[in-house]
Each structure stands twice: as C-alpha cells, then as structure tokens.
Scaffold this motif. Structure first.
Motif, PDB file in Angstrom:
ATOM      1  N   LEU A 161       0.818  -1.210   0.000  1.00  0.00           N
ATOM      2  CA  LEU A 161       0.000   0.000   0.000  1.00  0.00           C
ATOM      3  C   LEU A 161       0.859   1.270   0.000  1.00  0.00           C
ATOM      4  CD1 LEU A 161      -2.867  -0.969   2.492  1.00  0.00           C
ATOM      5  CD2 LEU A 161      -3.010  -0.769  -0.003  1.00  0.00           C
ATOM      6  N   VAL A 162       1.987   1.228   0.684  1.00  0.00           N
ATOM      7  CA  VAL A 162       2.836   2.434   0.785  1.00  0.00           C
ATOM      8  C   VAL A 162       4.111   2.301  -0.033  1.00  0.00           C
ATOM      9  CG1 VAL A 162       1.914   2.962   3.068  1.00  0.00           C
ATOM     10  CG2 VAL A 162       4.002   1.594   2.880  1.00  0.00           C
ATOM     11  N   TRP A 163       4.145   1.358  -0.972  1.00  0.00           N
ATOM     12  CA  TRP A 163       5.386   1.054  -1.678  1.00  0.00           C
ATOM     13  C   TRP A 163       5.966   2.283  -2.379  1.00  0.00           C
ATOM     14  CZ3 TRP A 163       7.860  -3.683  -1.644  1.00  0.00           C
ATOM     15  CH2 TRP A 163       8.962  -3.811  -2.487  1.00  0.00           C
ATOM     16  N   ARG A 164       5.155   2.989  -3.150  1.00  0.00           N
ATOM     17  CA  ARG A 164       5.682   4.112  -3.934  1.00  0.00           C
ATOM     18  C   ARG A 164       6.146   5.275  -3.058  1.00  0.00           C
ATOM     19  NH1 ARG A 164       2.070   5.562  -9.023  1.00  0.00           N
ATOM     20  NH2 ARG A 164       3.917   6.875  -9.375  1.00  0.00           N
ATOM     21  N   PRO A 165       5.310   5.770  -2.128  1.00  0.00           N
ATOM     22  CA  PRO A 165       5.834   6.859  -1.278  1.00  0.00           C
ATOM     23  C   PRO A 165       6.991   6.427  -0.386  1.00  0.00           C
ATOM     24  CG  PRO A 165       3.678   6.111  -0.505  1.00  0.00           C
ATOM     25  CD  PRO A 165       3.900   5.489  -1.846  1.00  0.00           C
TER      26      PRO A 165
END
Length: 287
Positions: A161-165
């Motif tokens: 869920l937070v991979w990109r940021p």
C-alpha cells in the motif's frame, strides 16, 4: 551389506527425515513467510541505511520475549511488544541519522541487559533460553504459526500500500518532503512494520542473527540488480531460500537452525558480490 540393509538405510532414512519434516512443518512455513517478507522489507532497510536499526530492535525484541518467558506469557507476543517499543522509540526520536544511531546505541545494550536479566531469573528449560538467541526449528506451535502468518500478511499488505511513497522517501527524502509526502508518518510506519518483522525473525533465527534474513538477502540482490521490481523479487527469493534451506538442513544435523540460515545467506551474498564485481569489470572494459 546386503540389499535389504541398503534399502532399509535408504528408505528408512528418508522415512525418518519425512517424520522429522512433518514435526517441524510449522517452522518451515514460518521460515518461508519470514524469508519473503524479510527480503522485501530488507530492500528499504538498505535504501534507508538502517541495518544498524535492525539489530537495535532485535535486542529489545529479545528482552520482551525473555520477559514473556519468565512470567509465562506467549513468547511471540512478548517479542512483538519489545520490537514495537524499540521501533516507535527509534522512529520518534531518531528523525535524523545521527539521532537515530544514538537512540539505537542506547537501546541495544539496555535491551540486551534486560534480556539477560530475565533469562537469569528464568528457572525453566535451558533450551528455551538458548532458542531466543539462536533460534530453534521446533519452537513454532500451530497457534503461533497462525499469528506469524497474520503478522507477515499485515506487513506485506502494508508494504504494498505504501510502496511508492516509501520508495520515494527512501531514495530522496528531501525531494519527497518537498512533493508533499508525509515523510514523518511514512518513517514511523516503516519502523513499526520493521519491528513486526524483527519479532518474527527473533522467534525463528534468534535475536543475535536477524540481520541474516533482514539485511543480507537485500544486500545480495542489490549487487546484481538495480530495477525497482528485480531487486525486491531477488531479495525475497534469497530470503526464502536461506530460511527454508537452513531449516531443512538443520533437520538432518545436530546444530541449531541459525548457523545453516546464516551460512546459506552469506554464500548467496558472496556469489552475488562476485557476479556484480565481474559485471562491473566487463562494463568498465567495454567503456
């Protein structure tokens, strides 16, 4: 030796190995989950230069597990509690690298000292005390396996869920902050996820050697790959091979599981380092 004796030695030994494998199947599954999740989160550990934090959290996780063992609580729950306390402290007090290293340096001896104190007061089986430091392949019960799998699933889903940021903040925190990424919340959340994975690792490989599954696979993957998908995939694969392979080898041996896991992980790293060095020489020669 006649043929019946040879057959008994071959198939009887295989049968006994199968019986032992069934006995430790919970640990095999737990090791696979740990290798997968540990390899993935280890990529961010390396990118954020937080290998030292893994060891600091593991010492507090060891203290929590030792306290739980002393008072008769669930050891996994105790290790999770200790890990989360350490992760929260590092995340809240160590915003900058210098502060973070200071906090970790304070937590490590404190956690180790508490753990040793609790174990010295524990009057139960010595094997239980030893397993907190070096791991034990038969230490995972069915109900504990369920908890470990749930923890692994929570960490995996949260990472996705937070991979990109998280990746943006790991590679360039100043630019991420300028673009409006909540870097403080991302950092604290990552530390809590790391604390959960460390708690699982302490239960499988022991408090002293958690870096073998949370740092080494990712470090090996980064020696031979650089893509945003290739590095996590290789790190997860190396983690699973190290954890499951070490457990399977430990079944046939008389040593604790940790030397096998750490040896496999280290050999994988050496091979990847050699491949990366050779590839670098070839590219420089072409240039």
């Amino acid at each position: 030796m006649n043929w019946p004796d040879i057959a008994d030695a071959l198939f009887g030994g295989a049968s006994r190995y199968g019986d032992i494998l069934a006995l430790v199947s919970n640990s095999v599954w737990a090791g696979a989950v740990l290798g997968l999740v540990g390899g993935l989160i280890g990529v961010f550990v390396m990118q954020r230069d937080m290998a030292f934090a893994v060891h600091g959290i593991s010492e507090m996780s060891f203290a929590g597990a030792a306290l739980a063992l002393l008072v008769g609580w669930d050891v996994v729950a105790g290790s999770i509690g200790g890990s989360l306390v350490a992760a929260a402290a590092i995340g809240l007090l160590g915003a900058r690298a210098r502060d973070r290293n200071s906090v970790i340096g304070v937590l490590m001896p404190f956690g180790l000292g508490l753990g040793i104190l609790f174990l010295s007061l524990y009057s139960g089986r010595s094997a239980n005390r030893f397993s907190l430091l070096t791991g034990q392949i038969v230490s995972v019960q069915s109900e504990q396996l369920g908890l470990l799998v749930v923890i692994g699933a929570i960490v995996l889903v949260a990472l996705l869920l937070v991979w990109r940021p998280l990746r943006f903040d790991s590679l360039d925190p100043q630019a991420a902050a300028a673009r409006g990424v909540p870097t403080t919340a991302i950092s604290l959340g990552f530390m809590l996820l790391l604390g959960l994975v460390v708690a699982v690792a302490v239960h499988i490989i022991g408090a002293l050697l958690v870096m073998a599954l949370l740092v080494t696979p990712a470090a090996a993957a980064m020696r031979i790959a650089s893509g945003p998908l290739a590095v996590p995939a290789l790190a997860a694969a190396f983690g699973v091979v190290s954890a499951v392979g070490g457990i399977l080898l430990a079944i046939a041996g008389s040593l604790p599981v940790s030397p096998y896991i750490t040896t496999i992980s280290f050999v994988v790293y050496l091979v990847c380092r050699a491949i990366g060095s050779r590839r670098g020489r070839v590219e420089r020669a072409r240039a």
